[in-house]
Design a protein around this motif. Structure first.
Motif, short mmCIF file in Angstrom:
data_model
loop_
_atom_site.label_atom_id
_atom_site.label_comp_id
_atom_site.label_asym_id
_atom_site.label_seq_id
_atom_site.Cartn_x
_atom_site.Cartn_y
_atom_site.Cartn_z
N GLY A 76 0.83 -1.18 0.09
CA GLY A 76 0.08 0.06 0.02
C GLY A 76 0.93 1.11 0.08
N PHE A 77 0.21 2.37 -0.33
CA PHE A 77 0.88 3.61 -0.30
C PHE A 77 0.19 4.56 0.66
CE2 PHE A 77 1.55 2.01 -4.62
CZ PHE A 77 3.07 2.13 -4.83
N GLN A 78 1.09 5.37 1.40
CA GLN A 78 0.58 6.27 2.15
C GLN A 78 0.87 7.58 1.68
OE1 GLN A 78 2.26 6.73 6.07
NE2 GLN A 78 -0.03 6.71 6.97
N GLU A 79 -0.25 8.44 1.37
CA GLU A 79 0.01 9.80 1.01
C GLU A 79 0.75 10.63 2.28
OE1 GLU A 79 -0.49 10.88 -2.11
OE2 GLU A 79 -1.02 8.70 -2.53
N SER A 80 1.54 11.74 1.56
CA SER A 80 2.08 12.73 2.52
C SER A 80 1.09 13.17 3.55
CB SER A 80 2.80 13.75 1.57
OG SER A 80 3.46 14.79 2.50
N TYR A 81 1.42 13.58 4.64
CA TYR A 81 0.73 14.19 5.56
C TYR A 81 1.46 14.96 6.65
CZ TYR A 81 2.22 10.54 8.79
OH TYR A 81 2.82 9.69 9.55
N ASN A 82 0.78 15.97 7.26
CA ASN A 82 1.38 16.66 8.41
C ASN A 82 1.27 16.16 9.54
OD1 ASN A 82 2.01 18.92 6.25
ND2 ASN A 82 0.18 19.73 6.78
N LEU A 83 2.41 16.03 10.43
CA LEU A 83 2.19 15.65 11.88
C LEU A 83 1.24 16.46 12.52
CD1 LEU A 83 6.01 14.74 12.70
CD2 LEU A 83 4.18 13.04 12.64
N LYS A 84 0.73 15.64 13.52
CA LYS A 84 -0.25 16.45 14.46
C LYS A 84 0.26 16.18 15.76
CE LYS A 84 -3.56 16.58 10.95
NZ LYS A 84 -3.78 17.86 10.40
N ASN A 85 0.06 17.53 16.52
CA ASN A 85 0.19 17.60 18.02
C ASN A 85 -0.84 16.69 18.73
OD1 ASN A 85 -2.00 19.45 18.40
ND2 ASN A 85 -0.54 21.07 18.32
#
Length: 170
Positions: free
Chosen positions: A59-68
């Motif tokens: 599978g592929f995981q799209e780019s994402y922003n880390l969350k606090n």
């Protein structure tokens, strides 16, 4: 006379030991005969994943922003911290062994993880397995793979990251 007393006491002691030993053997035999079959069978450790679900899942995981901790984008020096897209390849093996090859799609670097999996839940439609992995150093991610039993596709769910689709290689 003292010699005779010592010899007779020794004979009596040996006779008592023989009698006690014989009595214990008979008692053990009775215990074994009356024990229930359920007590004699070893308990199974964990449910076993059916062979049809073993193999490679991709599978592929799209780019994402880390969350606090509040669910907001993590920001450092005024910039959101972005995690690049990744290619995931899980290899599920017998004896609850799992490995993962994770490829960073921005620079093609690879990280290899090894670990164990366990069945979280299973019903007529899907099986969920938890993969507890380690790179042998500081990274110890956990993923839950939800696998649809009909077509062997599903989702990979990590902690603090978006879920993404996976499918079994044919």
């Amino acid at each position: 006379m003292k010699k005779n007393n010592i010899v007779s006491n020794a004979i009596i002691g040996v006779a008592i030991l023989v009698a006690v030993s014989c009595g214990n053997n008979n008692q053990n035999d009775k215990i074994n005969v009356t024990s229930s079959p359920a007590e004699e069978l070893p308990k199974s450790e964990e449910p076993v994943l059916a062979a049809e679900y073993l193999g490679n899942y991709h599978g592929f995981q799209e780019s994402y922003n880390l969350k606090n901790q509040y669910g907001d984008d993590m920001v450092i020096n005024g910039n959101a911290v972005s995690v690049p897209s990744s290619d995931y390849k899980f290899l599920i093996k017998e004896k609850n062994i799992v490995s993962l090859q994770q490829i960073n799609l921005s620079d093609n670097s690879r990280i290899y993880y090894n670990g164990k999996y366990s069945i979280v839940s299973e019903n007529e439609d899907k099986v969920e397995i938890k993969c507890s992995l380690s790179d042998g150093s500081t990274s110890n991610p956990n993923y839950v793979l939800e696998i649809n039993k009909i077509d062997k596709s599903g989702f990979c769910i990590g902690s603090n990251e978006p879920k993404f689709a996976i499918e079994k290689n044919k």
